[in-house]
Motif scaffolding. Sequence first.
Motif, PDB file in Angstrom:
ATOM      1  N   ASP A   1       1.019  -0.706  -0.183  1.00  0.00           N
ATOM      2  CA  ASP A   1       0.226  -0.251  -0.088  1.00  0.00           C
ATOM      3  C   ASP A   1       1.138   1.101   0.331  1.00  0.00           C
ATOM      4  N   ASP A   2       0.493   1.760  -0.985  1.00  0.00           N
ATOM      5  CA  ASP A   2       1.232   4.095  -0.261  1.00  0.00           C
ATOM      6  C   ASP A   2       1.242   3.881   0.459  1.00  0.00           C
ATOM      7  N   SER A   3       0.501   4.195   1.128  1.00  0.00           N
ATOM      8  CA  SER A   3       0.349   5.080   2.643  1.00  0.00           C
ATOM      9  C   SER A   3       1.335   4.286   3.474  1.00  0.00           C
ATOM     10  N   ILE A   4       1.599   2.517   3.328  1.00  0.00           N
ATOM     11  CA  ILE A   4       2.880   2.306   3.933  1.00  0.00           C
ATOM     12  C   ILE A   4       4.598   2.364   3.217  1.00  0.00           C
ATOM     13  N   LEU A   5       4.186   2.212   2.343  1.00  0.00           N
ATOM     14  CA  LEU A   5       5.733   2.799   1.994  1.00  0.00           C
ATOM     15  C   LEU A   5       5.804   4.204   1.915  1.00  0.00           C
ATOM     16  N   ALA A   6       4.526   5.219   2.439  1.00  0.00           N
ATOM     17  CA  ALA A   6       5.274   6.199   2.614  1.00  0.00           C
ATOM     18  C   ALA A   6       5.598   6.573   3.765  1.00  0.00           C
ATOM     19  N   GLY A   7       5.467   5.675   4.503  1.00  0.00           N
ATOM     20  CA  GLY A   7       5.391   5.420   5.769  1.00  0.00           C
ATOM     21  C   GLY A   7       7.146   5.290   5.717  1.00  0.00           C
ATOM     22  N   TYR A   8       7.123   4.387   5.770  1.00  0.00           N
ATOM     23  CA  TYR A   8       9.270   4.199   5.656  1.00  0.00           C
ATOM     24  C   TYR A   8      10.059   4.666   5.031  1.00  0.00           C
ATOM     25  N   ALA A   9       9.518   5.709   3.466  1.00  0.00           N
ATOM     26  CA  ALA A   9      10.333   6.189   3.019  1.00  0.00           C
ATOM     27  C   ALA A   9      10.237   7.590   3.500  1.00  0.00           C
ATOM     28  N   ALA A  10       9.543   7.871   4.937  1.00  0.00           N
ATOM     29  CA  ALA A  10       9.752   8.999   5.198  1.00  0.00           C
ATOM     30  C   ALA A  10      10.323   9.428   6.787  1.00  0.00           C
ATOM     31  N   GLN A  11      11.086   7.839   6.921  1.00  0.00           N
ATOM     32  CA  GLN A  11      11.666   7.755   7.612  1.00  0.00           C
ATOM     33  C   GLN A  11      13.119   8.467   7.907  1.00  0.00           C
ATOM     34  N   PRO A  12      14.281   9.100   9.049  1.00  0.00           N
ATOM     35  CA  PRO A  12      14.786  10.853   9.016  1.00  0.00           C
ATOM     36  C   PRO A  12      16.065   9.289   8.224  1.00  0.00           C
ATOM     37  N   GLN A  13      16.172   8.366   8.329  1.00  0.00           N
ATOM     38  CA  GLN A  13      17.468   7.759   7.561  1.00  0.00           C
ATOM     39  C   GLN A  13      17.137   7.492   6.841  1.00  0.00           C
ATOM     40  N   PHE A  14      16.255   7.115   5.474  1.00  0.00           N
ATOM     41  CA  PHE A  14      15.627   6.906   4.095  1.00  0.00           C
ATOM     42  C   PHE A  14      15.386   8.384   3.538  1.00  0.00           C
ATOM     43  N   LYS A  15      15.789   9.487   4.012  1.00  0.00           N
ATOM     44  CA  LYS A  15      14.951  11.251   3.582  1.00  0.00           C
ATOM     45  C   LYS A  15      15.854  11.057   2.021  1.00  0.00           C
ATOM     46  N   GLY A  16      14.974  10.986   1.072  1.00  0.00           N
ATOM     47  CA  GLY A  16      15.898  11.662   0.094  1.00  0.00           C
ATOM     48  C   GLY A  16      16.184  10.436  -0.953  1.00  0.00           C
ATOM     49  N   LYS A  17      16.252   9.187  -0.296  1.00  0.00           N
ATOM     50  CA  LYS A  17      16.629   7.795  -0.731  1.00  0.00           C
ATOM     51  C   LYS A  17      15.824   7.697  -1.908  1.00  0.00           C
TER      52      LYS A  17
ATOM     53  N   ASN B   1       2.691  12.597   9.527  1.00  0.00           N
ATOM     54  CA  ASN B   1       2.603  11.066   8.823  1.00  0.00           C
ATOM     55  C   ASN B   1       3.642  10.740   7.678  1.00  0.00           C
ATOM     56  N   PHE B   2       2.842  11.127   7.371  1.00  0.00           N
ATOM     57  CA  PHE B   2       3.284  11.041   4.975  1.00  0.00           C
ATOM     58  C   PHE B   2       4.946  12.094   4.706  1.00  0.00           C
ATOM     59  N   GLY B   3       3.779  13.268   4.848  1.00  0.00           N
ATOM     60  CA  GLY B   3       4.040  14.478   4.320  1.00  0.00           C
ATOM     61  C   GLY B   3       6.496  14.195   3.937  1.00  0.00           C
ATOM     62  N   PRO B   4       7.224  14.275   4.391  1.00  0.00           N
ATOM     63  CA  PRO B   4       8.661  13.933   4.279  1.00  0.00           C
ATOM     64  C   PRO B   4       8.455  13.193   3.450  1.00  0.00           C
ATOM     65  N   ALA B   5       7.964  12.203   2.837  1.00  0.00           N
ATOM     66  CA  ALA B   5       7.677  11.131   1.418  1.00  0.00           C
ATOM     67  C   ALA B   5       7.401  11.832   0.177  1.00  0.00           C
TER      68      ALA B   5
END
Length: 296
Positions: free
Chosen positions: A214-230, A277-281
Amino acid sequence: MKLHQVTVAAAAALVLSLTAAGCGSDGGGGTGGGTSGATGAATSGATGGATGGGKKITVGIKFDQPGIGLKTPDGKYTGFDVDVATYVAKQLGHNPEDIVWKEAKSADRETLLQRGDVDFIAASYSITPARSEKVDFAGPYLLAHQDVLIRADDDSIKTPADLNNKKLCSVTGSTSAQNVKTKIAPNAQLQEYGGYSECLTGLENKVIDALTTDDSILAGYAAQPQFKGKFKLGGFKMSNENYGIGVQKGSELKAQINTALEKMVQDGSWDAAVKKNFGPADYHNEPAPQIGVIVS
């Protein structure tokens, strides 16, 4: 997309609940931003009804989905579902400290509700006909879609068909990757790992090309600080996932939760929780869904 209205009986129940809410006392405002510090305590079961007055309420969430429902190492709970559940509990008369958080793994959700181990469940819980035979759903409160997560510098995957001949990852037992392989990109090379974190490591190290769920789950992971911009979302919308709040079959909580969800949308707390929760992604979420309307 097709919209399915709730039954006449369900609609009537919602009208009655709204009328009752207008005549009764307000359980307090509350916003999505105040939930990250909520912690739970041990409990032997659910309260059996949301009556407020400092009584405990037991809520099922995911413990391992960043951005959705996550138990952090310091014992706190964060994520969009946590924010939604905390807001709903507040409207039912329970302060954050009254909430007992219980892990609701995907395979256990119906059982937890049927046994009365929880009062309600908010755990990336898609409303489906099969599940609706066993439990009732308030909502939906989020329309998600199956999507893919790819590396931010990867321009080779622009459409779902581009997944052909790519290494596609999902967790063992998930239907997401299989759906892509059977319906969209039959030549995709399916890789199944034990958890999403392993898929992310493989994606980061270029061992795999895309991760799907699900895109919401993917966005949650991508929004984590260690993955920012990756990483970035493909934005493919390969399915519609209507997230609902599960309650016991026939529970009066369904109408009460629907009223709370409508208020959350109206007062801006829903939008605030999505952004938080999802903005950073850079998650391009759908607008808040209409309560009682299922998008197929």
